[in-house]
Design a protein around this motif. Structure first.
Motif, mmCIF file in Angstrom:
data_model
loop_
_atom_site.group_PDB
_atom_site.id
_atom_site.type_symbol
_atom_site.label_atom_id
_atom_site.label_comp_id
_atom_site.label_asym_id
_atom_site.label_seq_id
_atom_site.Cartn_x
_atom_site.Cartn_y
_atom_site.Cartn_z
ATOM 1 N N LEU A 159 0.717 -1.573 -0.252
ATOM 2 C CA LEU A 159 -0.149 -0.183 0.143
ATOM 3 C C LEU A 159 0.741 1.459 0.296
ATOM 4 N N ASP A 160 2.054 1.286 0.904
ATOM 5 C CA ASP A 160 3.208 2.200 0.958
ATOM 6 C C ASP A 160 3.526 2.598 -0.881
ATOM 7 N N LYS A 161 4.081 1.837 -1.823
ATOM 8 C CA LYS A 161 4.536 1.593 -2.736
ATOM 9 C C LYS A 161 3.234 1.655 -3.290
ATOM 10 N N TRP A 162 2.359 1.654 -3.599
ATOM 11 C CA TRP A 162 1.370 1.405 -4.823
ATOM 12 C C TRP A 162 -0.189 1.718 -4.828
ATOM 13 N N GLY A 163 -0.433 2.525 -3.182
ATOM 14 C CA GLY A 163 -0.956 2.584 -2.851
ATOM 15 C C GLY A 163 -2.892 1.844 -2.405
ATOM 16 N N ALA A 164 -2.242 0.580 -2.943
ATOM 17 C CA ALA A 164 -3.909 -0.061 -3.803
ATOM 18 C C ALA A 164 -3.989 -1.690 -3.623
ATOM 19 N N LEU A 165 -4.542 -2.714 -3.284
ATOM 20 C CA LEU A 165 -4.369 -4.070 -3.605
ATOM 21 C C LEU A 165 -5.249 -4.851 -4.212
ATOM 22 N N HIS A 166 -4.883 -5.119 -5.640
ATOM 23 C CA HIS A 166 -6.359 -5.762 -6.317
ATOM 24 C C HIS A 166 -6.165 -6.970 -6.227
ATOM 25 N N ILE A 167 -5.317 -7.829 -6.060
ATOM 26 C CA ILE A 167 -5.039 -8.897 -6.870
ATOM 27 C C ILE A 167 -4.156 -10.707 -5.595
ATOM 28 N N ALA A 168 -4.342 -10.794 -4.985
ATOM 29 C CA ALA A 168 -3.395 -11.920 -4.226
ATOM 30 C C ALA A 168 -3.494 -12.947 -4.501
ATOM 31 N N VAL A 169 -2.116 -14.012 -4.109
ATOM 32 C CA VAL A 169 -2.434 -15.218 -4.557
ATOM 33 C C VAL A 169 -0.841 -15.808 -3.563
ATOM 34 N N ASN A 170 -1.981 -16.600 -2.724
ATOM 35 C CA ASN A 170 -1.225 -17.174 -1.214
ATOM 36 C C ASN A 170 -0.953 -18.042 -1.900
ATOM 37 N N ASN A 171 0.345 -18.452 -2.142
ATOM 38 C CA ASN A 171 1.201 -19.480 -2.862
ATOM 39 C C ASN A 171 1.875 -20.420 -2.087
ATOM 40 N N ALA A 172 2.567 -19.400 -1.319
ATOM 41 C CA ALA A 172 4.759 -20.002 -0.444
ATOM 42 C C ALA A 172 3.571 -21.807 0.367
ATOM 43 N N GLY A 173 4.840 -21.987 -0.023
ATOM 44 C CA GLY A 173 4.230 -23.766 0.625
ATOM 45 C C GLY A 173 5.434 -24.580 1.257
ATOM 46 N N ILE A 174 5.393 -25.378 1.648
ATOM 47 C CA ILE A 174 6.887 -26.425 1.949
ATOM 48 C C ILE A 174 5.646 -27.654 1.850
ATOM 49 N N GLY A 175 6.700 -28.741 2.218
ATOM 50 C CA GLY A 175 6.169 -29.844 1.684
ATOM 51 C C GLY A 175 6.240 -30.993 3.299
ATOM 52 N N GLY A 176 7.448 -30.318 3.818
ATOM 53 C CA GLY A 176 7.311 -31.475 5.597
ATOM 54 C C GLY A 176 7.905 -32.776 5.643
ATOM 55 N N PRO A 177 8.232 -32.653 6.638
ATOM 56 C CA PRO A 177 8.966 -34.206 6.141
ATOM 57 C C PRO A 177 7.835 -34.926 6.273
ATOM 58 N N LEU A 178 8.726 -36.353 5.151
ATOM 59 C CA LEU A 178 7.665 -37.756 5.003
ATOM 60 C C LEU A 178 8.040 -39.118 6.403
ATOM 61 N N ALA A 179 6.513 -38.962 7.638
ATOM 62 C CA ALA A 179 7.423 -39.822 8.358
ATOM 63 C C ALA A 179 5.668 -40.668 8.413
ATOM 64 N N PRO A 180 5.252 -41.796 9.407
ATOM 65 C CA PRO A 180 4.088 -42.764 9.660
ATOM 66 C C PRO A 180 3.662 -41.431 10.306
ATOM 67 N N LEU A 181 2.505 -40.945 10.396
ATOM 68 C CA LEU A 181 1.638 -40.161 11.796
ATOM 69 C C LEU A 181 1.881 -40.547 13.347
ATOM 70 N N ALA A 182 2.118 -41.833 13.312
ATOM 71 C CA ALA A 182 2.672 -41.956 15.266
ATOM 72 C C ALA A 182 3.831 -41.610 14.833
ATOM 73 N N GLU A 183 4.946 -41.748 13.900
ATOM 74 C CA GLU A 183 6.399 -41.263 14.396
ATOM 75 C C GLU A 183 6.922 -39.822 13.640
ATOM 76 N N TYR A 184 5.739 -39.056 13.274
ATOM 77 C CA TYR A 184 5.518 -37.928 12.609
ATOM 78 C C TYR A 184 6.457 -36.840 13.619
ATOM 79 N N PRO A 185 7.167 -36.216 13.001
ATOM 80 C CA PRO A 185 7.789 -35.526 14.018
ATOM 81 C C PRO A 185 6.963 -34.318 14.200
ATOM 82 N N LEU A 186 7.090 -33.270 15.495
ATOM 83 C CA LEU A 186 5.473 -32.573 16.573
ATOM 84 C C LEU A 186 6.453 -30.992 15.747
ATOM 85 N N ASP A 187 7.786 -31.021 16.230
ATOM 86 C CA ASP A 187 8.675 -29.573 15.470
ATOM 87 C C ASP A 187 8.002 -29.275 13.421
ATOM 88 N N GLY A 188 7.969 -30.904 12.826
ATOM 89 C CA GLY A 188 8.004 -30.640 11.554
ATOM 90 C C GLY A 188 6.034 -30.427 10.942
#
Length: 247
Positions: free
Chosen positions: A78-107
């Motif tokens: 907004l400071d740069k261009w004074g408006a926002l018309h479109i947002a694409v929320n794309n950022a993401g990670i795959g994360g660990p691969l593990a069985p649920l019962a062993e899945y790392p809590l921090d992951g």
């Protein structure tokens, strides 16, 4: 045809993959693009590509797992261009691969923070900045509709993005803001670079079309949802998956 002429767009995770492809396409279509990524070198490189092609872009470093970064991202836009018309929320990670019962809590926590809470935080600050005619596109996954073994956090987060998109779309429909989600199949992006050739070929075999998708193909769908061509579309989920979910 400049479909996004004079529009201002934020794209998270725009330093590579689908986000980069969307940023380049949006700029080509006339948008002023805010390229956001946690990797400063990658994000600035995309801005350089856009400017070299005659487009307009700004890099803002942001960690999608932090609400304060989303707030600052919108404020700088907004400071740069004074408006926002479109947002694409794309950022993401795959994360660990593990069985649920062993899945790392921090992951688990990291995947949820970035892939699900990051979309919530993004919209929380994007929506108040938008006026009638705004469009938000949230990048989910085919795993927002289907399950797979050993990725409980990713599957839960992407299912959550689909539901969150519907809930948010209903809230803002009367304000003339549209919100939709996209469900890519397995796409040739840096997320798959850690896999060996045998695993990649197994992924190819899951798609009836006989290949993986490209970031540019997904960007075309994102562009349609961001543009006025999809003016009667909101609260929807669009797979782009080479037939994966039709099986």
């Amino acid at each position: 045809m400049n479909e996004l002429q004079n529009k201002v767009a934020i794209i998270t995770g725009a330093g590579s993959g689908i986000g980069r492809a969307a940023a380049l396409l949006f700029a080509q279509q006339g948008a002023k693009v805010v390229v956001s990524d946690i990797q400063e070198e990658h994000g600035k490189a995309v801005v350089g590509e856009i400017e070299k092609a005659g487009g307009t872009a700004l890099f803002v470093r942001a960690d999608s797992g932090k609400p304060e970064d989303h707030q600052a991202l919108v404020a700088q836009t907004l400071d740069k261009w004074g408006a926002l018309h479109i947002a694409v929320n794309n950022a993401g990670i795959g994360g660990p691969l593990a069985p649920l019962a062993e899945y790392p809590l921090d992951g688990w926590q990291k995947v949820i923070d970035i892939n699900l809470s990051g979309v919530f935080w993004g919209m929380r600050y994007q929506i108040p900045a938008m006026k009638e005619g705004g469009s938000i596109v949230n990048i989910a996954s085919i795993l927002g509709q289907a399950g797979t073994k050993f990725s409980p956090a990713y599957v839960a987060a992407k299912h959550g993005v689909v539901g969150l998109t519907k809930a948010a779309a209903l809230e803002v429909a009367e304000k003339g803001i549209r919100i939709n989600s996209v469900g890519p199949g397995y796409i040739k992006t840096p997320l798959l670079e850690v896999l060996d050739e045998a695993t990649l070929q197994a992924l190819v075999g899951m798609h009836p079309i006989g290949r993986l998708g490209t970031s540019e193909e997904v960007a075309e769908l994102i562009l349609w949802l961001a543009s006025d061509r999809s003016s009667f579309v909101t609260g929807s989920y669009y797979p782009i998956d080479g037939g994966y979910l039709a099986q």
